[in-house]
Design an enzyme around this catalytic site. Structure first.
Site, PDB file in Angstrom:
ATOM      1  N   ASP A 110      -0.903  -5.816  12.079  1.00 20.05           N
ATOM      2  CA  ASP A 110      -2.192  -6.498  11.969  1.00 20.05           C
ATOM      3  C   ASP A 110      -3.159  -5.758  12.875  1.00 20.05           C
ATOM      4  O   ASP A 110      -2.751  -5.214  13.906  1.00 20.05           O
ATOM      5  CB  ASP A 110      -2.069  -7.966  12.385  1.00 20.05           C
ATOM      6  N   ARG A 129      -4.131   2.383  14.608  1.00 17.58           N
ATOM      7  CA  ARG A 129      -2.981   2.296  13.702  1.00 17.58           C
ATOM      8  C   ARG A 129      -2.029   3.475  13.946  1.00 17.58           C
ATOM      9  O   ARG A 129      -0.819   3.297  14.086  1.00 17.58           O
ATOM     10  CB  ARG A 129      -3.456   2.318  12.247  1.00 17.58           C
ATOM     11  N   LYS A 162      -8.574  11.082  11.902  1.00  9.13           N
ATOM     12  CA  LYS A 162      -8.684   9.690  12.362  1.00  9.13           C
ATOM     13  C   LYS A 162      -7.328   9.165  12.850  1.00  9.13           C
ATOM     14  O   LYS A 162      -7.229   8.549  13.907  1.00  9.13           O
ATOM     15  CB  LYS A 162      -9.237   8.805  11.231  1.00  9.13           C
ATOM     16  N   PHE A 193     -12.965   3.051   5.806  1.00 10.25           N
ATOM     17  CA  PHE A 193     -13.181   1.710   5.270  1.00 10.25           C
ATOM     18  C   PHE A 193     -13.634   0.803   6.410  1.00 10.25           C
ATOM     19  O   PHE A 193     -13.688   1.215   7.574  1.00 10.25           O
ATOM     20  CB  PHE A 193     -11.883   1.173   4.630  1.00 10.25           C
ATOM     21  N   GLY A 194     -13.933  -0.428   6.065  1.00  7.81           N
ATOM     22  CA  GLY A 194     -14.225  -1.448   7.085  1.00  7.81           C
ATOM     23  C   GLY A 194     -15.358  -1.040   8.022  1.00  7.81           C
ATOM     24  O   GLY A 194     -16.425  -0.590   7.594  1.00  7.81           O
ATOM     25  N   TYR A 195     -15.101  -1.156   9.308  1.00  5.50           N
ATOM     26  CA  TYR A 195     -16.128  -0.899  10.324  1.00  5.50           C
ATOM     27  C   TYR A 195     -16.244   0.593  10.676  1.00  5.50           C
ATOM     28  O   TYR A 195     -16.971   0.946  11.603  1.00  5.50           O
ATOM     29  CB  TYR A 195     -15.805  -1.702  11.594  1.00  5.50           C
ATOM     30  N   ASN A 211       0.841  -1.186   0.000  1.00  7.73           N
ATOM     31  CA  ASN A 211       0.000   0.000   0.000  1.00  7.73           C
ATOM     32  C   ASN A 211       0.890   1.255   0.000  1.00  7.73           C
ATOM     33  O   ASN A 211       1.484   1.611   1.026  1.00  7.73           O
ATOM     34  CB  ASN A 211      -0.892  -0.061   1.257  1.00  7.73           C
ATOM     35  N   LYS A 240       0.222   3.955   2.664  1.00 10.80           N
ATOM     36  CA  LYS A 240       0.756   3.654   4.002  1.00 10.80           C
ATOM     37  C   LYS A 240       2.273   3.880   4.025  1.00 10.80           C
ATOM     38  O   LYS A 240       2.811   4.454   4.966  1.00 10.80           O
ATOM     39  CB  LYS A 240       0.492   2.181   4.363  1.00 10.80           C
TER      40      LYS A 240
HETATM   41  P1  IMP Z   1      -5.679  -5.055   8.467  1.00 10.76           P
HETATM   42  O1  IMP Z   1      -4.864  -5.384   9.672  1.00 10.76           O
HETATM   43  O2  IMP Z   1      -5.382  -3.671   7.952  1.00 10.76           O
HETATM   44  O3  IMP Z   1      -5.624  -6.126   7.421  1.00 10.76           O
HETATM   45  O4  IMP Z   1      -7.213  -4.996   8.938  1.00 10.76           O
HETATM   46  C1  IMP Z   1      -7.960  -6.148   9.234  1.00 10.76           C
HETATM   47  C2  IMP Z   1      -9.433  -5.811   9.264  1.00 10.76           C
HETATM   48  O5  IMP Z   1      -9.757  -5.125  10.481  1.00 10.76           O
HETATM   49  C3  IMP Z   1      -9.895  -4.888   8.147  1.00 10.76           C
HETATM   50  O6  IMP Z   1     -10.238  -5.609   6.999  1.00 10.76           O
HETATM   51  C4  IMP Z   1     -11.129  -4.245   8.772  1.00 10.76           C
HETATM   52  O7  IMP Z   1     -12.226  -5.089   8.696  1.00 10.76           O
HETATM   53  C5  IMP Z   1     -10.719  -4.123  10.246  1.00 10.76           C
HETATM   54  N1  IMP Z   1     -10.064  -2.820  10.496  1.00 10.76           N
HETATM   55  C6  IMP Z   1      -8.771  -2.608  10.863  1.00 10.76           C
HETATM   56  N2  IMP Z   1      -8.513  -1.302  11.010  1.00 10.76           N
HETATM   57  C7  IMP Z   1      -9.663  -0.661  10.726  1.00 10.76           C
HETATM   58  C8  IMP Z   1     -10.015   0.726  10.692  1.00 10.76           C
HETATM   59  O8  IMP Z   1      -9.222   1.643  10.931  1.00 10.76           O
HETATM   60  N3  IMP Z   1     -11.296   0.982  10.362  1.00 10.76           N
HETATM   61  C9  IMP Z   1     -12.218   0.024  10.063  1.00 10.76           C
HETATM   62  N4  IMP Z   1     -11.927  -1.271  10.059  1.00 10.76           N
HETATM   63  C10 IMP Z   1     -10.657  -1.622  10.396  1.00 10.76           C
END
Ligand code: IMP
Length: 191
Positions: A70, A179, A173, A150-152, A11, A14
């Site tokens: 992770d 993160r 954020k 993204f995500g949640y 990425n 990042k």
């Molecule tokens: P990864 O560690 O970046 O692969 O994240 C794993 C999963 O955790 C993602 O696919 C999301 O479902 C969730 N996740 C991690 N960080 C975030 C965030 O900052 N916002 C929303 N979802 C997150």
């Protein structure tokens, strides 16, 4: 001479962000830069185990100092789920929309909406392992709010705020996110 450090990601966003914080004394390499095109193993039961597994694989197979991250969402009323399964909570299609819908369904009728995002970075330098954790606590809302992130993100309101992560821009954020906090610790350690 610049210290080379591989970040287990492709990425570019990042990479650029972390490179900017680390400054000129570090040269950040992507997976592609070190010739790693295969998927990194991620079969652990915890965020700690998974980030270690990814970093260890890179270190062992590509002989580079490196770090891997992770992260996941841990929901109190669900015993910490989805946690390490956050990306594929609703199945192997890895759909954010499906994951969010399942989360809301599993929290239906639950008054305890406490949750936290957690991120773990594993750094390996000359065989020495260090881990850095970042946490942001908050609440899961009853309905989607916001379109960013993204995500949640549309379901999570961090403590002390009245808007979800999806209603914040990336700068806002990252200042408080799991993160952002884990990377702050990594950068402080690397000096
Ligand atoms: P990864 O560690 O970046 O692969 O994240 C794993 C999963 O955790 C993602 O696919 C999301 O479902 C969730 N996740 C991690 N960080 C975030 C965030 O900052 N916002 C929303 N979802 C997150």
């Amino acid at each position: 001479m610049k210290t080379k450090l591989c970040f287990a990601t492709n990425n570019t966003h990042k990479l650029e962000e972390i490179q900017a914080i680390l400054g000129d004394s570090f040269e950040l390499l992507s997976l592609k830069d070190v010739g790693c095109t295969e998927e990194l193993p991620e079969t652990g039961n915890t965020l700690e185990a998974n980030s270690l597994q990814k970093a260890q694989y890179l270190y062992d197979h590509y002989q580079v100092n490196c770090f891997a991250d992770d992260s996941g969402l841990e929901v109190h009323a669900l015993g910490g789920e989805p946690g390490v399964d956050s990306a594929h909570y609703a199945g192997k299609q890895r759909s954010h929309a499906d994951n969010n819908a399942l989360l809301l369904k599993n929290l239906q009728d639950k008054t305890d909406r406490k949750a936290q995002f957690r991120a773990v970075i594993t750094l390996i330098q000359d065989g020495i392992v260090n881990q850095f954790e970042g946490v942001v606590t908050g609440q899961i809302v009853e309905d989607y709010k916001g379109t960013g992130g993204f995500g949640y993100d549309p379901l999570f309101i961090p403590d002390g705020y009245d808007k979800t992560f999806a209603e914040m821009d990336l700068v806002e954020k990252t200042k408080i996110s799991h993160r952002g906090r884990s990377f702050e610790k990594l950068v402080a350690f690397l000096g």
